[in-house]
Design a protein around this motif. Structure first.
Motif, PDB file in Angstrom:
ATOM      1  N   LEU A  39     -43.036  18.460 -23.023  1.00 19.99           N
ATOM      2  CA  LEU A  39     -43.943  19.521 -23.478  1.00 19.99           C
ATOM      3  C   LEU A  39     -43.817  19.765 -24.980  1.00 19.99           C
ATOM      4  CD1 LEU A  39     -43.357  22.167 -20.644  1.00 19.99           C
ATOM      5  CD2 LEU A  39     -45.147  20.423 -20.774  1.00 19.99           C
ATOM      6  N   THR A  40     -42.979  18.978 -25.656  1.00 20.77           N
ATOM      7  CA  THR A  40     -42.801  19.154 -27.094  1.00 20.77           C
ATOM      8  C   THR A  40     -44.154  19.173 -27.792  1.00 20.77           C
ATOM      9  OG1 THR A  40     -40.653  18.052 -27.058  1.00 20.77           O
ATOM     10  CG2 THR A  40     -41.774  18.180 -29.178  1.00 20.77           C
ATOM     11  N   SER A  41     -44.382  20.214 -28.587  1.00 18.62           N
ATOM     12  CA  SER A  41     -45.684  20.424 -29.226  1.00 18.62           C
ATOM     13  C   SER A  41     -45.523  20.450 -30.738  1.00 18.62           C
ATOM     14  CB  SER A  41     -46.289  21.752 -28.747  1.00 18.62           C
ATOM     15  OG  SER A  41     -47.315  22.182 -29.603  1.00 18.62           O
ATOM     16  N   PHE A  42     -46.285  19.619 -31.421  1.00 22.77           N
ATOM     17  CA  PHE A  42     -46.235  19.623 -32.877  1.00 22.77           C
ATOM     18  C   PHE A  42     -46.877  20.900 -33.431  1.00 22.77           C
ATOM     19  CE2 PHE A  42     -45.777  15.088 -31.916  1.00 22.77           C
ATOM     20  CZ  PHE A  42     -44.619  14.836 -32.618  1.00 22.77           C
ATOM     21  N   ASP A  43     -47.880  21.436 -32.727  1.00 21.77           N
ATOM     22  CA  ASP A  43     -48.456  22.716 -33.134  1.00 21.77           C
ATOM     23  C   ASP A  43     -47.375  23.797 -33.144  1.00 21.77           C
ATOM     24  OD1 ASP A  43     -50.878  21.512 -33.313  1.00 21.77           O
ATOM     25  OD2 ASP A  43     -51.764  22.455 -31.553  1.00 21.77           O
ATOM     26  N   LEU A  92     -69.546  30.528 -32.915  1.00 27.02           N
ATOM     27  CA  LEU A  92     -68.300  29.762 -32.990  1.00 27.02           C
ATOM     28  C   LEU A  92     -67.189  30.592 -33.610  1.00 27.02           C
ATOM     29  CD1 LEU A  92     -66.793  27.054 -32.695  1.00 27.02           C
ATOM     30  CD2 LEU A  92     -67.619  26.458 -34.987  1.00 27.02           C
ATOM     31  N   ASP A  93     -67.496  31.349 -34.650  1.00 27.29           N
ATOM     32  CA  ASP A  93     -66.466  32.145 -35.324  1.00 27.29           C
ATOM     33  C   ASP A  93     -65.879  33.190 -34.383  1.00 27.29           C
ATOM     34  OD1 ASP A  93     -65.124  32.815 -37.964  1.00 27.29           O
ATOM     35  OD2 ASP A  93     -65.976  34.772 -37.440  1.00 27.29           O
ATOM     36  N   ASP A  94     -66.724  33.801 -33.546  1.00 28.99           N
ATOM     37  CA  ASP A  94     -66.239  34.790 -32.580  1.00 28.99           C
ATOM     38  C   ASP A  94     -65.284  34.148 -31.578  1.00 28.99           C
ATOM     39  OD1 ASP A  94     -67.601  36.879 -33.705  1.00 28.99           O
ATOM     40  OD2 ASP A  94     -69.303  36.783 -32.332  1.00 28.99           O
ATOM     41  N   ILE A  95     -65.613  32.939 -31.145  1.00 23.30           N
ATOM     42  CA  ILE A  95     -64.779  32.246 -30.164  1.00 23.30           C
ATOM     43  C   ILE A  95     -63.442  31.836 -30.787  1.00 23.30           C
ATOM     44  CG2 ILE A  95     -64.597  30.167 -28.734  1.00 23.30           C
ATOM     45  CD1 ILE A  95     -67.664  30.318 -28.408  1.00 23.30           C
ATOM     46  N   LEU A  96     -63.509  31.238 -31.972  1.00 23.25           N
ATOM     47  CA  LEU A  96     -62.292  30.783 -32.633  1.00 23.25           C
ATOM     48  C   LEU A  96     -61.390  31.952 -33.026  1.00 23.25           C
ATOM     49  CD1 LEU A  96     -63.691  28.006 -35.023  1.00 23.25           C
ATOM     50  CD2 LEU A  96     -62.734  27.729 -32.736  1.00 23.25           C
ATOM     51  N   SER A  97     -61.998  33.078 -33.376  1.00 20.43           N
ATOM     52  CA  SER A  97     -61.222  34.242 -33.807  1.00 20.43           C
ATOM     53  C   SER A  97     -60.343  34.792 -32.688  1.00 20.43           C
ATOM     54  CB  SER A  97     -62.148  35.335 -34.326  1.00 20.43           C
ATOM     55  OG  SER A  97     -62.782  34.932 -35.527  1.00 20.43           O
ATOM     56  N   VAL A  98     -60.788  34.637 -31.453  1.00 23.12           N
ATOM     57  CA  VAL A  98     -59.983  35.116 -30.320  1.00 23.12           C
ATOM     58  C   VAL A  98     -58.642  34.388 -30.299  1.00 23.12           C
ATOM     59  CG1 VAL A  98     -59.811  35.261 -27.807  1.00 23.12           C
ATOM     60  CG2 VAL A  98     -61.991  35.748 -28.935  1.00 23.12           C
ATOM     61  N   TYR A  99     -58.692  33.070 -30.461  1.00 25.71           N
ATOM     62  CA  TYR A  99     -57.455  32.290 -30.444  1.00 25.71           C
ATOM     63  C   TYR A  99     -56.592  32.610 -31.661  1.00 25.71           C
ATOM     64  CZ  TYR A  99     -54.325  28.359 -29.659  1.00 25.71           C
ATOM     65  OH  TYR A  99     -53.206  27.592 -29.424  1.00 25.71           O
ATOM     66  N   GLY A 100     -57.238  32.757 -32.821  1.00 28.64           N
ATOM     67  CA  GLY A 100     -56.487  33.094 -34.027  1.00 28.64           C
ATOM     68  C   GLY A 100     -55.793  34.439 -33.917  1.00 28.64           C
ATOM     69  N   ASP A 101     -56.509  35.444 -33.415  1.00 28.72           N
ATOM     70  CA  ASP A 101     -55.923  36.781 -33.247  1.00 28.72           C
ATOM     71  C   ASP A 101     -54.778  36.749 -32.236  1.00 28.72           C
ATOM     72  OD1 ASP A 101     -57.713  37.830 -35.055  1.00 28.72           O
ATOM     73  OD2 ASP A 101     -59.110  38.557 -33.541  1.00 28.72           O
ATOM     74  N   MET A 102     -54.963  35.982 -31.160  1.00 30.26           N
ATOM     75  CA  MET A 102     -53.905  35.881 -30.151  1.00 30.26           C
ATOM     76  C   MET A 102     -52.635  35.312 -30.765  1.00 30.26           C
ATOM     77  SD  MET A 102     -53.554  33.240 -26.955  1.00 30.26           S
ATOM     78  CE  MET A 102     -53.240  31.953 -28.165  1.00 30.26           C
ATOM     79  N   LEU A 103     -52.782  34.260 -31.570  1.00 29.04           N
ATOM     80  CA  LEU A 103     -51.620  33.629 -32.180  1.00 29.04           C
ATOM     81  C   LEU A 103     -50.873  34.611 -33.080  1.00 29.04           C
ATOM     82  CD1 LEU A 103     -50.530  30.738 -31.904  1.00 29.04           C
ATOM     83  CD2 LEU A 103     -51.667  30.194 -34.066  1.00 29.04           C
ATOM     84  N   ALA A 104     -51.625  35.347 -33.911  1.00 30.73           N
ATOM     85  CA  ALA A 104     -51.001  36.323 -34.806  1.00 30.73           C
ATOM     86  C   ALA A 104     -50.309  37.422 -34.022  1.00 30.73           C
ATOM     87  CB  ALA A 104     -52.062  36.917 -35.734  1.00 30.73           C
ATOM     88  N   SER A 131     -56.990  25.067 -35.419  1.00 32.24           N
ATOM     89  CA  SER A 131     -56.483  24.262 -34.301  1.00 32.24           C
ATOM     90  C   SER A 131     -57.485  24.202 -33.157  1.00 32.24           C
ATOM     91  CB  SER A 131     -55.157  24.835 -33.790  1.00 32.24           C
ATOM     92  OG  SER A 131     -54.172  24.805 -34.784  1.00 32.24           O
ATOM     93  N   PHE A 132     -58.087  25.337 -32.823  1.00 31.49           N
ATOM     94  CA  PHE A 132     -59.069  25.389 -31.740  1.00 31.49           C
ATOM     95  C   PHE A 132     -60.312  24.580 -32.124  1.00 31.49           C
ATOM     96  CE2 PHE A 132     -60.866  28.607 -28.416  1.00 31.49           C
ATOM     97  CZ  PHE A 132     -61.151  27.541 -27.582  1.00 31.49           C
ATOM     98  N   PHE A 133     -60.714  24.668 -33.385  1.00 29.57           N
ATOM     99  CA  PHE A 133     -61.842  23.897 -33.895  1.00 29.57           C
ATOM    100  C   PHE A 133     -61.585  22.393 -33.750  1.00 29.57           C
ATOM    101  CE2 PHE A 133     -63.304  21.794 -37.957  1.00 29.57           C
ATOM    102  CZ  PHE A 133     -64.643  21.648 -37.599  1.00 29.57           C
ATOM    103  N   ILE A 134     -60.375  21.957 -34.142  1.00 26.18           N
ATOM    104  CA  ILE A 134     -60.018  20.544 -34.031  1.00 26.18           C
ATOM    105  C   ILE A 134     -59.980  20.111 -32.564  1.00 26.18           C
ATOM    106  CG2 ILE A 134     -58.184  18.846 -34.415  1.00 26.18           C
ATOM    107  CD1 ILE A 134     -59.754  19.564 -36.919  1.00 26.18           C
ATOM    108  N   ASP A 135     -59.481  20.978 -31.684  1.00 26.20           N
ATOM    109  CA  ASP A 135     -59.456  20.659 -30.253  1.00 26.20           C
ATOM    110  C   ASP A 135     -60.860  20.403 -29.726  1.00 26.20           C
ATOM    111  OD1 ASP A 135     -56.751  20.737 -29.979  1.00 26.20           O
ATOM    112  OD2 ASP A 135     -56.657  22.788 -29.207  1.00 26.20           O
ATOM    113  N   MET A 136     -61.820  21.213 -30.173  1.00 23.87           N
ATOM    114  CA  MET A 136     -63.204  21.019 -29.730  1.00 23.87           C
ATOM    115  C   MET A 136     -63.729  19.656 -30.165  1.00 23.87           C
ATOM    116  SD  MET A 136     -65.200  24.622 -30.266  1.00 23.87           S
ATOM    117  CE  MET A 136     -64.891  26.048 -29.213  1.00 23.87           C
TER     118      MET A 136
END
Length: 273
Positions: free
Chosen positions: A13-17, A125-137, A161-166
């Motif tokens: 499960l080692t994650s570079f992220d 897209l910004d609304d969707i990506l912001s959810v992941y960004g806010d969660m991380l912070a 990161s979420f953008f790249i995943d998409m």
């Protein structure tokens, strides 16, 4: 730390992220970086040392919380047999991590639920990506309060990161009929999408990547940690999207890498390989 929390199998499960997130957290909190140790396969010297690494074990638990949420979402969305098998393998460490860090688990669950709602409602897209960004912070701030500039860095990095995943998942999502913001009928690959929507994709990439560059420069200092993170992010920002568009980007495969290393070592000792 993953080894200590969930056994040898957990090391896959080692994650570079998560490694990058960990270095940023070290900068944000002033924690002392762990010493360098060569990777161990079966010995236990490293395991004994990192058993007392509080921050490392917290971030290792985050890996299990993220895995639990990922597999839960895959089962709900597509009744994935693979996700069910993974949950079976890591049931105990996921449960332990969730009970040890309930706030972390709550933030991950809320974010996944909110992302699904926004995707179903076809929000921006910004609304969707912001959810992941806010969660991380919020997750890293819940572990230990961090300065606002570092929370902004986590937000920017989470969005990127979420953008790249998409983009990474574009072809698979198209083939399997899954949601992807960029998915366009009659355009089965990212390269074909770029050829017809390059102005839009370049503009989005510049906006998200520019935000990440601004965020990492806001916390600039003379530390080794900052220089390492900056080089990693600069390389990712400048190289990954062009490689994805050309179909040349390959995700790191731990099993293949270890197999290659084994063959190289064996080849030095034998004429058979």
């Amino acid at each position: 730390c993953l080894w200590g929390l969930g056994g040898q199998l957990s090391r896959f499960l080692t994650s570079f992220d998560l490694t990058v997130y960990s270095i940023i957290f070290t900068m944000a909190t002033g924690e002392k970086s762990p010493p360098y140790f060569p990777c161990e396969r079966l010995k236990t010297k490293n395991k004994k040392y990192f058993k007392a690494d509080e921050v490392g074990n917290t971030l290792g638990s985050l890996a299990f919380v993220a895995l639990q949420e990922k597999t839960r979402d895959d089962i709900l969305d597509e009744n994935s047999a693979k996700a069910k098998f993974v949950r079976f393998l890591f049931k105990k460490p996921m449960q332990v991590a969730t009970e040890a860090y309930p706030r972390m688990a709550e933030l991950a669950l809320n974010a996944t639920t909110l992302v699904d709602e926004k995707q179903n409602n076809r929000e921006s897209l910004d609304d969707i990506l912001s959810v992941y960004g806010d969660m991380l912070a919020d997750i890293f701030d819940s572990i230990s309060p961090i300065p606002e500039d570092y929370k902004d860095l986590y937000r920017a990095l989470g969005k990127w990161s979420f953008f790249i995943d998409m983009l990474c998942d574009y072809a698979d999502d198209y083939k399997e009929g899954k949601y992807n913001y960029f998915k366009t009928e009659g355009v089965p690959t990212l390269k074909e999408y770029f050829n017809t929507h390059y102005v839009e994709l370049i503009a989005i990439n510049n906006q998200i990547s520019g935000g990440l560059f601004q965020a990492i420069n806001k916390v600039k200092n003379d530390s080794l940690e900052w220089r390492v993170v900056y080089k990693i992010l600069r390389r990712g920002i400048t190289a990954i999207v062009p490689l994805l568009v050309e179909g040349k980007f390959k995700n790191y495969n731990y099993c293949k890498a270890k197999s290659h290393q084994f063959k190289q070592r064996l080849g030095k000792k034998s004429n058979f390989i």
